[in-house]
Design a protein around this motif. Structure first.
Motif, PDB file in Angstrom:
ATOM      1  N   LEU A  84     -15.920  40.106  34.571  1.00  0.00           N
ATOM      2  CA  LEU A  84     -16.327  39.090  36.031  1.00  0.00           C
ATOM      3  C   LEU A  84     -14.784  37.807  35.146  1.00  0.00           C
ATOM      4  O   LEU A  84     -14.379  36.923  35.984  1.00  0.00           O
ATOM      5  N   PHE A  85     -14.439  38.052  33.329  1.00  0.00           N
ATOM      6  CA  PHE A  85     -13.884  36.721  33.704  1.00  0.00           C
ATOM      7  C   PHE A  85     -12.222  37.489  32.970  1.00  0.00           C
ATOM      8  O   PHE A  85     -12.252  38.631  32.393  1.00  0.00           O
ATOM      9  N   ASP A  86     -10.964  36.709  33.089  1.00  0.00           N
ATOM     10  CA  ASP A  86      -9.462  36.338  33.615  1.00  0.00           C
ATOM     11  C   ASP A  86      -9.236  35.863  32.588  1.00  0.00           C
ATOM     12  O   ASP A  86      -9.253  34.438  32.177  1.00  0.00           O
ATOM     13  N   PRO A  87      -9.352  36.050  31.371  1.00  0.00           N
ATOM     14  CA  PRO A  87      -8.678  35.131  29.666  1.00  0.00           C
ATOM     15  C   PRO A  87      -7.815  34.404  30.021  1.00  0.00           C
ATOM     16  O   PRO A  87      -6.319  35.084  30.434  1.00  0.00           O
ATOM     17  N   LEU A  88      -7.032  33.254  29.480  1.00  0.00           N
ATOM     18  CA  LEU A  88      -6.277  33.258  29.346  1.00  0.00           C
ATOM     19  C   LEU A  88      -5.815  32.914  27.931  1.00  0.00           C
ATOM     20  O   LEU A  88      -6.405  32.054  26.887  1.00  0.00           O
ATOM     21  N   PRO A  89      -5.283  33.825  26.789  1.00  0.00           N
ATOM     22  CA  PRO A  89      -4.668  33.861  25.793  1.00  0.00           C
ATOM     23  C   PRO A  89      -3.760  32.664  25.611  1.00  0.00           C
ATOM     24  O   PRO A  89      -2.364  33.218  24.716  1.00  0.00           O
ATOM     25  N   ALA A  90      -4.017  31.593  24.859  1.00  0.00           N
ATOM     26  CA  ALA A  90      -3.082  30.418  24.557  1.00  0.00           C
ATOM     27  C   ALA A  90      -4.416  29.376  23.487  1.00  0.00           C
ATOM     28  O   ALA A  90      -5.000  29.559  23.927  1.00  0.00           O
ATOM     29  N   ALA A  91      -3.212  29.252  22.744  1.00  0.00           N
ATOM     30  CA  ALA A  91      -3.725  28.509  22.116  1.00  0.00           C
ATOM     31  C   ALA A  91      -3.735  26.834  22.453  1.00  0.00           C
ATOM     32  O   ALA A  91      -3.651  26.891  23.737  1.00  0.00           O
ATOM     33  N   TYR A  92      -6.025  26.981  21.802  1.00  0.00           N
ATOM     34  CA  TYR A  92      -6.206  25.463  22.621  1.00  0.00           C
ATOM     35  C   TYR A  92      -5.123  24.149  23.134  1.00  0.00           C
ATOM     36  O   TYR A  92      -5.860  23.209  23.736  1.00  0.00           O
ATOM     37  N   SER A  93      -4.211  23.650  21.770  1.00  0.00           N
ATOM     38  CA  SER A  93      -3.847  22.634  21.558  1.00  0.00           C
ATOM     39  C   SER A  93      -2.957  22.549  23.140  1.00  0.00           C
ATOM     40  O   SER A  93      -2.567  21.359  23.214  1.00  0.00           O
ATOM     41  N   ARG A  94      -2.825  24.393  23.824  1.00  0.00           N
ATOM     42  CA  ARG A  94      -1.420  23.920  24.564  1.00  0.00           C
ATOM     43  C   ARG A  94      -1.911  23.203  25.824  1.00  0.00           C
ATOM     44  O   ARG A  94      -1.874  23.856  26.611  1.00  0.00           O
ATOM     45  N   PHE A 308      -3.830  44.061   5.681  1.00  0.00           N
ATOM     46  CA  PHE A 308      -2.761  43.341   5.025  1.00  0.00           C
ATOM     47  C   PHE A 308      -3.115  41.543   6.130  1.00  0.00           C
ATOM     48  O   PHE A 308      -1.806  40.623   5.610  1.00  0.00           O
ATOM     49  N   GLY A 309      -3.887  41.628   6.171  1.00  0.00           N
ATOM     50  CA  GLY A 309      -3.980  40.101   6.953  1.00  0.00           C
ATOM     51  C   GLY A 309      -4.503  39.257   7.884  1.00  0.00           C
ATOM     52  O   GLY A 309      -4.560  38.129   7.920  1.00  0.00           O
ATOM     53  N   ALA A 310      -3.848  40.230   9.289  1.00  0.00           N
ATOM     54  CA  ALA A 310      -3.718  40.309  10.613  1.00  0.00           C
ATOM     55  C   ALA A 310      -4.926  39.677  11.285  1.00  0.00           C
ATOM     56  O   ALA A 310      -5.831  40.506  10.337  1.00  0.00           O
ATOM     57  N   VAL A 311      -5.755  38.688  11.468  1.00  0.00           N
ATOM     58  CA  VAL A 311      -6.549  38.565  12.536  1.00  0.00           C
ATOM     59  C   VAL A 311      -6.849  38.180  13.909  1.00  0.00           C
ATOM     60  O   VAL A 311      -5.731  38.355  14.628  1.00  0.00           O
ATOM     61  N   ASN A 312      -7.769  39.537  14.325  1.00  0.00           N
ATOM     62  CA  ASN A 312      -8.454  39.915  15.667  1.00  0.00           C
ATOM     63  C   ASN A 312      -9.727  38.655  15.826  1.00  0.00           C
ATOM     64  O   ASN A 312     -10.325  38.919  15.137  1.00  0.00           O
ATOM     65  N   ALA A 313      -9.335  37.674  16.211  1.00  0.00           N
ATOM     66  CA  ALA A 313     -10.951  36.523  16.578  1.00  0.00           C
ATOM     67  C   ALA A 313     -10.996  37.363  18.233  1.00  0.00           C
ATOM     68  O   ALA A 313     -11.721  35.939  18.238  1.00  0.00           O
ATOM     69  N   GLU A 314     -10.390  38.173  18.789  1.00  0.00           N
ATOM     70  CA  GLU A 314     -10.798  37.631  20.557  1.00  0.00           C
ATOM     71  C   GLU A 314     -10.999  38.960  21.050  1.00  0.00           C
ATOM     72  O   GLU A 314     -11.951  38.752  21.814  1.00  0.00           O
ATOM     73  N   MET A 315     -10.923  40.269  20.894  1.00  0.00           N
ATOM     74  CA  MET A 315     -11.801  41.427  21.228  1.00  0.00           C
ATOM     75  C   MET A 315     -12.752  41.974  20.045  1.00  0.00           C
ATOM     76  O   MET A 315     -12.234  42.810  19.251  1.00  0.00           O
ATOM     77  N   ALA A 316     -13.520  43.300  21.505  1.00  0.00           N
ATOM     78  CA  ALA A 316     -14.228  44.458  19.994  1.00  0.00           C
ATOM     79  C   ALA A 316     -14.518  45.400  21.561  1.00  0.00           C
ATOM     80  O   ALA A 316     -15.345  45.205  22.310  1.00  0.00           O
ATOM     81  N   GLY A 317     -14.642  46.477  20.917  1.00  0.00           N
ATOM     82  CA  GLY A 317     -14.973  47.663  21.557  1.00  0.00           C
ATOM     83  C   GLY A 317     -14.250  47.075  22.783  1.00  0.00           C
ATOM     84  O   GLY A 317     -14.876  48.003  24.078  1.00  0.00           O
ATOM     85  N   GLY A 318     -13.105  46.313  23.316  1.00  0.00           N
ATOM     86  CA  GLY A 318     -12.560  46.795  24.517  1.00  0.00           C
ATOM     87  C   GLY A 318     -12.700  45.746  25.271  1.00  0.00           C
ATOM     88  O   GLY A 318     -12.027  45.837  26.429  1.00  0.00           O
ATOM     89  N   THR A 319     -13.307  44.546  24.405  1.00  0.00           N
ATOM     90  CA  THR A 319     -14.782  43.537  25.620  1.00  0.00           C
ATOM     91  C   THR A 319     -14.242  42.279  25.032  1.00  0.00           C
ATOM     92  O   THR A 319     -13.736  42.487  23.511  1.00  0.00           O
ATOM     93  N   TYR A 320     -12.830  41.417  25.714  1.00  0.00           N
ATOM     94  CA  TYR A 320     -13.148  39.912  24.910  1.00  0.00           C
ATOM     95  C   TYR A 320     -14.600  39.293  24.863  1.00  0.00           C
ATOM     96  O   TYR A 320     -15.300  38.986  25.478  1.00  0.00           O
ATOM     97  N   LEU A 321     -13.982  39.503  23.698  1.00  0.00           N
ATOM     98  CA  LEU A 321     -15.775  38.549  23.325  1.00  0.00           C
ATOM     99  C   LEU A 321     -15.249  36.566  22.509  1.00  0.00           C
ATOM    100  O   LEU A 321     -16.458  36.541  21.790  1.00  0.00           O
ATOM    101  N   GLY A 322     -14.487  36.865  22.116  1.00  0.00           N
ATOM    102  CA  GLY A 322     -14.117  35.574  21.200  1.00  0.00           C
ATOM    103  C   GLY A 322     -12.543  34.511  21.981  1.00  0.00           C
ATOM    104  O   GLY A 322     -12.526  34.177  23.490  1.00  0.00           O
ATOM    105  N   ALA A 323     -11.752  34.188  21.414  1.00  0.00           N
ATOM    106  CA  ALA A 323     -10.730  33.469  21.754  1.00  0.00           C
ATOM    107  C   ALA A 323      -9.686  32.919  20.718  1.00  0.00           C
ATOM    108  O   ALA A 323      -9.664  33.518  19.491  1.00  0.00           O
ATOM    109  N   VAL A 324      -8.668  32.697  21.873  1.00  0.00           N
ATOM    110  CA  VAL A 324      -7.514  32.239  20.597  1.00  0.00           C
ATOM    111  C   VAL A 324      -7.416  30.792  19.716  1.00  0.00           C
ATOM    112  O   VAL A 324      -7.809  30.982  18.721  1.00  0.00           O
ATOM    113  N   GLY A 325      -8.499  30.121  21.065  1.00  0.00           N
ATOM    114  CA  GLY A 325      -9.015  28.982  20.521  1.00  0.00           C
ATOM    115  C   GLY A 325      -7.506  28.156  19.392  1.00  0.00           C
ATOM    116  O   GLY A 325      -7.028  28.113  20.120  1.00  0.00           O
ATOM    117  N   GLY A 326      -8.513  27.234  19.461  1.00  0.00           N
ATOM    118  CA  GLY A 326      -7.924  26.361  17.885  1.00  0.00           C
ATOM    119  C   GLY A 326      -7.289  26.890  16.671  1.00  0.00           C
ATOM    120  O   GLY A 326      -6.805  26.885  15.890  1.00  0.00           O
TER     121      GLY A 326
END
Length: 417
Positions: A84-94, A308-326
């Motif tokens: 039911l949630f449609d996330p906006l993948p934008a940095a919090y500062s924006r 190699f140091g790339a970070v995923n802070a948003e999704m697990a198992g195909g479900t949005y569980l975090g945020a781009v955030g700050g």
């Protein structure tokens, strides 16, 4: 000033409106509860949510409501899991700028504010975030004047925010969920504490790892706070003398945060306290501001980190569980600050050790690219990735993975060349 608590929101909210809701401890609970109760009479509306600490919005009472926002944090994750949630993948500062220039529309804003003191202006209370920018442009602003909300410096409401309707309440703000660090989080915290120098200015979020890290810094001196969030654990360090903010060029002696996410203890501490200031995202997340902070140390979490140091802070198992955030804002700020460090901290495994969170390739979006990698910490150690080639990064990342997964990770790195 004020009306009876009963309010007919259909007088103010039109079908198809976007309604921006104060987040976390700044949710106007009486107004949001009325919105849910009156949703059939109001008609279909879209709600813009941030962190959600209450149980106001639930899948079973969402008919006629659609949800968007910057991340699935706290109760917002319930909505995401239900689709039911449609996330906006934008940095919090924006977000502040998006509402300010009309990129994001705000038809109605529901604010929780603290009443003014001694004839002075009311305050935004627990949060000075994108909601204030939305209120400056909204068709209607409805405020819940809550006697139990803290009056905070930096949150004074000026004439640029026109409040169209008010109700008065006196009810505890929604508290941030309590986190109880375990042995894994405490091990991570010990590694992080060794990386933080005296005099560092700290940024960190909420959750079990920050709740473990701050107590581990009790022996440090002259730490500062400049963060999107501030929680109860920071109060402990202030009272113990570890956080003084004495070495900051700006806001000397003052802890600066965008939102106060904690319990009643934090609220009582911040109320009318000149040593605490809430500030908008242009300050808390501003690139130039962060780069100017001495030894700015950003501590952020992740769902997973690749070899190699790339970070995923948003999704697990195909479900949005975090945020781009700050995270992108703070990572870049730390990398540009004199003596700054960006630390990504996470447990090495998930699902009771069955799944490695150090992975050959991310299963979700890239929140922070490998080009911005600095330090990654798990309970098994520290991977300093600065100046490292891809092969050296893979070796260091595999070394901080859970032992059961190291051989497979090393094999995957070899296969990747």
């Amino acid at each position: 000033m004020g009306e009876p608590v009963a309010i007919d929101l259909a007088r103010f909210i039109r079908p198809g409106d976007r309604v921006v809701i104060g987040q976390g401890t700044a949710e106007a609970l009486t107004l949001t509860e009325a919105l849910v109760a009156q949703r059939a009479a109001i008609g279909p509306v879209e709600l813009f949510l941030g962190a959600l600490f209450s149980s106001t919005f639930r899948p079973e009472t969402s008919d006629g409501l659609t949800f968007t926002g910057y991340g699935a944090i706290g109760g917002t994750a319930r909505l995401a899991k239900a689709g039911l949630f449609d996330p906006l993948p934008a940095a919090y500062s924006r977000l502040e700028a998006f509402f300010d220039d009309g990129t994001l529309s705000a038809d109605v804003v529901l604010l929780q504010i603290a009443p003014g003191m001694d004839g002075g202006p009311p305050s935004l209370g627990n949060c000075h975030d994108y909601t204030a920018a939305a209120a400056r442009r909204a068709r209607v602003v409805i405020a819940e004047v809550n006697d139990a909300a803290p009056w905070t410096h930096g949150g004074e409401i000026g004439p640029d925010i026109r409040i169209d309707h008010m109700i008065r309440t006196s009810r505890p703000p929604a508290p941030a969920p309590a986190s109880r660090p375990g042995a894994v989080e405490e091990a991570i915290a010990r590694h992080i504490a060794a990386l933080v120098p005296d005099g560092a200015t700290l940024q960190m979020g909420i959750g079990s790892i920050p709740e473990a890290v701050l107590p581990a810094l009790a022996g440090h001196r002259d730490l500062g706070v400049h963060s999107g969030l501030m929680g109860d654990a920071a109060v402990d360090l202030i009272e113990k003398g570890a956080i003084t903010n004495a070495l900051k060029d700006e806001d000397r002696g003052v802890s600066v945060a965008g939102c106060l996410f904690g319990s009643d203890r934090l609220i009582r501490f911040a109320h009318r306290n000149r040593a605490v200031r809430i500030a908008p995202p242009s300050v808390t997340h501003g690139a130039a501001v962060l780069a100017g902070l001495p030894r700015f140390t950003a501590i952020n979490s992740a769902v997973e980190v690749d070899l190699f140091g790339a970070v995923n802070a948003e999704m697990a198992g195909g479900t949005y569980l975090g945020a781009v955030g700050g995270q992108p804002d703070f990572v870049r700020g730390a990398l540009n600050a004199q003596g700054g460090r960006s630390i990504i901290a996470l447990p090495a495994t998930a699902k009771d050790g069955a799944v490695s969170r150090i992975v050959p390739a991310l299963s979700g979006p890239v929140t922070t690219p490998r080009s911005d990698a600095d330090v990654v910490v798990t309970e098994f150690g520290v991977a300093d990735l600065r100046g490292c080639s891809l092969s050296e990064r893979a070796r260091r990342m595999a070394a901080i993975a859970a032992p059961a997964f190291r051989e497979a990770l090393e094999h995957a790195a070899r296969q990747a060349g």
